[in-house]
Design a protein around this motif. Structure first.
Motif, mmCIF file in Angstrom:
data_model
loop_
_atom_site.group_PDB
_atom_site.id
_atom_site.type_symbol
_atom_site.label_atom_id
_atom_site.label_comp_id
_atom_site.label_asym_id
_atom_site.label_seq_id
_atom_site.Cartn_x
_atom_site.Cartn_y
_atom_site.Cartn_z
ATOM 1 N N GLY A 121 -2.216 -1.366 5.919
ATOM 2 C CA GLY A 121 -1.938 -0.042 5.257
ATOM 3 C C GLY A 121 -2.483 -0.514 3.875
ATOM 4 O O GLY A 121 -2.692 -1.774 3.090
ATOM 5 N N ALA A 132 -2.548 -0.414 -0.174
ATOM 6 C CA ALA A 132 -1.652 -1.266 -1.086
ATOM 7 C C ALA A 132 -1.048 0.595 -2.057
ATOM 8 O O ALA A 132 -2.144 1.726 -2.050
ATOM 9 C CB ALA A 132 -2.460 -1.700 -1.962
ATOM 10 N N ALA A 133 -0.148 0.869 -2.730
ATOM 11 C CA ALA A 133 0.596 1.908 -3.001
ATOM 12 C C ALA A 133 0.043 2.045 -4.556
ATOM 13 O O ALA A 133 -0.202 3.376 -4.483
ATOM 14 C CB ALA A 133 1.942 1.328 -3.490
ATOM 15 N N GLU A 158 5.816 -3.202 12.877
ATOM 16 C CA GLU A 158 5.886 -2.070 11.121
ATOM 17 C C GLU A 158 5.629 -3.192 10.515
ATOM 18 O O GLU A 158 4.438 -2.827 9.156
ATOM 19 C CB GLU A 158 7.173 -2.041 10.870
ATOM 20 C CG GLU A 158 7.330 -1.027 9.518
ATOM 21 C CD GLU A 158 7.131 -0.190 9.544
ATOM 22 O OE1 GLU A 158 6.647 0.236 8.849
ATOM 23 O OE2 GLU A 158 6.589 0.253 10.545
ATOM 24 N N ALA A 159 6.033 -4.138 10.815
ATOM 25 C CA ALA A 159 5.438 -5.148 9.609
ATOM 26 C C ALA A 159 3.488 -5.512 9.624
ATOM 27 O O ALA A 159 2.579 -5.487 8.142
ATOM 28 C CB ALA A 159 5.642 -6.871 9.697
ATOM 29 N N ARG A 215 1.584 -3.240 9.825
ATOM 30 C CA ARG A 215 0.978 -1.941 9.745
ATOM 31 C C ARG A 215 1.242 -1.812 8.134
ATOM 32 O O ARG A 215 0.833 -1.425 7.348
ATOM 33 C CB ARG A 215 2.517 -0.543 10.709
ATOM 34 C CG ARG A 215 1.534 0.109 11.396
ATOM 35 C CD ARG A 215 2.523 1.418 11.328
ATOM 36 N NE ARG A 215 2.079 1.921 13.039
ATOM 37 C CZ ARG A 215 2.828 2.431 14.155
ATOM 38 N NH1 ARG A 215 4.559 1.525 13.599
ATOM 39 N NH2 ARG A 215 2.404 3.105 14.885
ATOM 40 N N ARG A 216 2.343 -2.327 7.606
ATOM 41 C CA ARG A 216 2.306 -2.285 6.604
ATOM 42 C C ARG A 216 0.934 -3.256 5.630
ATOM 43 O O ARG A 216 0.779 -2.865 4.221
ATOM 44 C CB ARG A 216 3.678 -3.137 5.394
ATOM 45 C CG ARG A 216 5.410 -2.533 5.741
ATOM 46 C CD ARG A 216 5.846 -2.380 5.269
ATOM 47 N NE ARG A 216 6.509 -4.128 5.584
ATOM 48 C CZ ARG A 216 7.612 -4.506 7.161
ATOM 49 N NH1 ARG A 216 7.529 -3.595 7.222
ATOM 50 N NH2 ARG A 216 7.777 -5.748 6.869
ATOM 51 N N ARG A 217 0.997 -4.128 6.882
ATOM 52 C CA ARG A 217 -0.279 -5.016 6.132
ATOM 53 C C ARG A 217 -1.062 -4.884 5.657
ATOM 54 O O ARG A 217 -2.409 -4.561 5.330
ATOM 55 C CB ARG A 217 0.415 -6.882 6.613
ATOM 56 C CG ARG A 217 0.546 -7.700 6.323
ATOM 57 C CD ARG A 217 0.708 -8.822 7.170
ATOM 58 N NE ARG A 217 0.784 -8.864 9.175
ATOM 59 C CZ ARG A 217 1.865 -8.751 9.306
ATOM 60 N NH1 ARG A 217 3.113 -9.084 8.835
ATOM 61 N NH2 ARG A 217 2.169 -8.491 10.790
ATOM 62 N N ASP A 251 -2.672 -8.635 13.459
ATOM 63 C CA ASP A 251 -2.244 -7.024 13.161
ATOM 64 C C ASP A 251 -3.217 -5.764 13.275
ATOM 65 O O ASP A 251 -2.386 -5.347 13.596
ATOM 66 C CB ASP A 251 -2.344 -6.841 11.650
ATOM 67 C CG ASP A 251 -1.278 -7.796 10.896
ATOM 68 O OD1 ASP A 251 -0.014 -8.352 11.825
ATOM 69 O OD2 ASP A 251 -1.155 -8.241 9.756
ATOM 70 N N GLU A 266 9.767 -4.412 14.754
ATOM 71 C CA GLU A 266 9.825 -5.173 13.376
ATOM 72 C C GLU A 266 8.263 -5.712 12.763
ATOM 73 O O GLU A 266 7.515 -5.297 12.080
ATOM 74 C CB GLU A 266 10.423 -6.348 13.813
ATOM 75 C CG GLU A 266 11.624 -5.322 13.158
ATOM 76 C CD GLU A 266 12.476 -5.227 14.599
ATOM 77 O OE1 GLU A 266 11.951 -6.055 15.342
ATOM 78 O OE2 GLU A 266 13.478 -4.681 14.675
#
Length: 89
Positions: free
Chosen positions: A74, A76-77, A67-68, A70-72, A13, A64
């Motif tokens: 980034g 956590a909210a 983006e996946a 980047r989410r992993r 990643d 895709e």
């Protein structure tokens, strides 16, 4: 003599996200961002090594995958380490 090379380990990643960023920087404003040719040379070498190591950058689902990744990578909210919008307001 010590090992003449430096080895940097990245997760898949991290490599994918870094490769994408380096590509965008190289295609837009690397000369403005990095005004030292001695720095640009290793950046190009790193980008080339990443490109060779990431066959997925040529796949149809690249966007895709990126983006996946980047989410992993980034924050956590709810972990409080996101950007600090409104700080000092």
């Amino acid at each position: 003599m010590e090992n003449p090379e430096i080895i940097i380990k990245l997760t898949p990643d991290e490599a994918l996200v870094l490769s994408d960023w380096l590509e965008r920087v190289q295609m837009t404003d690397l000369g403005r961002l990095v005004d030292d040719a001695a720095v640009r040379a290793p950046l190009h070498r790193i980008a080339g090594a990443l490109d060779k190591s990431l066959p997925g950058i040529f796949s149809a689902d690249y966007a895709e995958r990126l983006e996946a990744a980047r989410r992993r990578l980034g924050p956590a909210a709810d972990d409080g380490s996101g950007d600090h919008e409104g700080a000092g307001s």
